[in-house]
Design a protein around this motif. Structure first.
Motif, short mmCIF file in Angstrom:
data_model
loop_
_atom_site.label_atom_id
_atom_site.label_comp_id
_atom_site.label_asym_id
_atom_site.label_seq_id
_atom_site.Cartn_x
_atom_site.Cartn_y
_atom_site.Cartn_z
N PRO A 32 0.84 -1.20 0.00
CA PRO A 32 0.00 0.00 0.00
C PRO A 32 0.88 1.25 0.00
CG PRO A 32 -0.84 -1.60 1.55
CD PRO A 32 0.48 -2.12 1.08
N GLY A 33 0.50 2.23 -0.82
CA GLY A 33 1.28 3.46 -0.94
C GLY A 33 2.20 3.48 -2.15
N ASN A 101 8.22 3.49 -4.67
CA ASN A 101 7.93 2.43 -3.71
C ASN A 101 7.77 3.00 -2.31
OD1 ASN A 101 10.61 3.12 -3.47
ND2 ASN A 101 11.27 1.08 -2.89
N GLN A 102 7.03 4.08 -2.20
CA GLN A 102 6.82 4.72 -0.90
C GLN A 102 6.06 3.81 0.07
OE1 GLN A 102 8.21 7.83 -0.13
NE2 GLN A 102 9.22 7.36 -2.05
N GLY A 103 5.44 2.78 -0.42
CA GLY A 103 4.72 1.87 0.47
C GLY A 103 5.63 0.90 1.19
N ASN A 104 6.84 0.70 0.67
CA ASN A 104 7.77 -0.25 1.29
C ASN A 104 8.66 0.51 2.26
OD1 ASN A 104 8.83 -2.78 1.74
ND2 ASN A 104 10.50 -2.44 0.31
N SER A 105 8.08 0.83 3.41
CA SER A 105 8.86 1.57 4.39
C SER A 105 8.64 0.98 5.77
CB SER A 105 8.46 3.05 4.38
OG SER A 105 7.13 3.20 4.82
N VAL A 106 9.62 1.19 6.61
CA VAL A 106 9.54 0.83 8.01
C VAL A 106 9.92 2.08 8.81
CG1 VAL A 106 10.07 -1.61 7.63
CG2 VAL A 106 11.93 -0.01 8.11
N PHE A 107 9.66 2.04 10.10
CA PHE A 107 9.97 3.16 10.96
C PHE A 107 11.00 2.71 11.99
CE2 PHE A 107 5.80 3.63 9.22
CZ PHE A 107 5.76 4.97 8.84
N VAL A 118 12.05 4.82 6.99
CA VAL A 118 13.12 4.31 6.14
C VAL A 118 12.47 3.65 4.92
CG1 VAL A 118 15.02 2.66 5.98
CG2 VAL A 118 14.65 3.93 8.11
N PHE A 119 12.83 4.13 3.72
CA PHE A 119 12.30 3.57 2.48
C PHE A 119 13.34 2.65 1.85
CE2 PHE A 119 10.26 7.71 2.96
CZ PHE A 119 8.94 7.35 2.84
N SER A 120 12.86 1.60 1.19
CA SER A 120 13.78 0.69 0.52
C SER A 120 13.09 0.06 -0.68
CB SER A 120 14.23 -0.41 1.49
OG SER A 120 15.05 -1.34 0.83
N GLY A 121 13.88 -0.25 -1.70
CA GLY A 121 13.37 -0.92 -2.89
C GLY A 121 13.22 -2.41 -2.69
N ARG A 122 13.62 -2.89 -1.53
CA ARG A 122 13.49 -4.33 -1.23
C ARG A 122 13.24 -4.47 0.26
NH1 ARG A 122 17.96 -6.22 1.26
NH2 ARG A 122 19.80 -4.91 1.23
N ARG A 123 12.94 -5.67 0.68
CA ARG A 123 12.73 -5.92 2.10
C ARG A 123 14.05 -5.82 2.85
NH1 ARG A 123 8.89 -10.31 2.82
NH2 ARG A 123 9.37 -10.10 5.01
N LEU A 124 14.00 -5.26 4.04
CA LEU A 124 15.18 -5.10 4.89
C LEU A 124 15.08 -5.99 6.11
CD1 LEU A 124 15.27 -1.18 5.07
CD2 LEU A 124 16.69 -2.64 3.63
N LEU A 177 11.88 -7.37 7.86
CA LEU A 177 10.82 -6.46 8.27
C LEU A 177 9.74 -6.40 7.20
CD1 LEU A 177 13.10 -3.65 9.68
CD2 LEU A 177 11.79 -5.33 10.99
N GLU A 178 8.52 -6.24 7.65
CA GLU A 178 7.37 -6.07 6.75
C GLU A 178 7.10 -4.58 6.62
OE1 GLU A 178 5.58 -8.49 5.26
OE2 GLU A 178 6.69 -10.14 6.18
N PRO A 179 6.53 -4.14 5.49
CA PRO A 179 6.18 -2.73 5.37
C PRO A 179 5.28 -2.30 6.54
CG PRO A 179 5.96 -3.80 3.25
CD PRO A 179 6.22 -4.88 4.26
#
Length: 186
Positions: A32-33, A101-107, A118-124, A177-179
């Motif tokens: 989402p996002g 990919n603004q939806g793939n972010s964690v805090f 924190v935004f990323s093009g892949r899972r972190l 981590l999950e979005p």
């Protein structure tokens, strides 16, 4: 003069016939996002439609309505759209491009050098997210870090001991981590 050899393709360039988004985002799961550009070739009303994945993980597409997008790869979404559009259009040719990919972010919050989103093009994993947040401050409680994950009405908390993971112990704590996850550093 001897013939010159063709330069070999650079390791970062895609293979012939493969688009950049297929190469870089082949395994990226939409969230989402995320913003997409979807085009159906030779269909005037379906050219370069810019669509954002809604908070519930869906998009609304002309002719076919609501389509689940979150958790799918770009290829899976393209195939799903192609299949569903084939009821209305003969042999549809669909392209899907990830615009952002603004939806793939964690805090990452608390005692890190750069707290925030924190935004990323892949899972972190947790260590990667902490690294992107500038690392821990000297006052951080390295053994009391936790990851908070919301799933519907449920909240899960995963403990993370920085020292153990850095020393090669209990590496299973370094989860992907999950979005939307929040890493808290007291």
């Amino acid at each position: 003069m001897p013939p010159q050899a063709e330069p070999s393709p650079s390791p970062t360039s895609p293979a012939p016939g493969v688009t950049i988004e297929q190469t870089n985002y082949a395994s990226y799961q939409l969230s989402p996002g995320d913003a997409l550009e979807i085009t159906v070739w030779k269909e005037e009303g379906l050219q370069q439609l810019q669509i954002m994945i809604s908070p519930d993980g869906t998009i609304i597409f002309p002719l076919i309505g609501t389509v689940g997008a979150a958790g799918k790869t770009i290829t899976e979404l393209k195939d799903n759209l192609t299949t569903r559009l084939s009821d209305y259009i003969a042999d549809p040719s669909v392209s899907v491009k990830l615009l952002n990919n603004q939806g793939n972010s964690v805090f990452v919050i608390g005692k890190v050098n750069k707290p925030g989103q924190v935004f990323s093009g892949r899972r972190l994993d947790v260590l990667q997210a902490l690294s992107l947040a500038g690392g821990l401050t000297v006052f951080a409680k390295e053994g009391s870090i936790s990851i908070i994950r919301r799933s519907g009405d449920q909240v899960k908390v995963f403990p993370f001991d920085y020292d153990d993971v850095i020393n090669g112990e209990d590496l299973e704590q370094n989860i992907l981590l999950e979005p939307g996850d929040t890493v808290t550093v007291p």
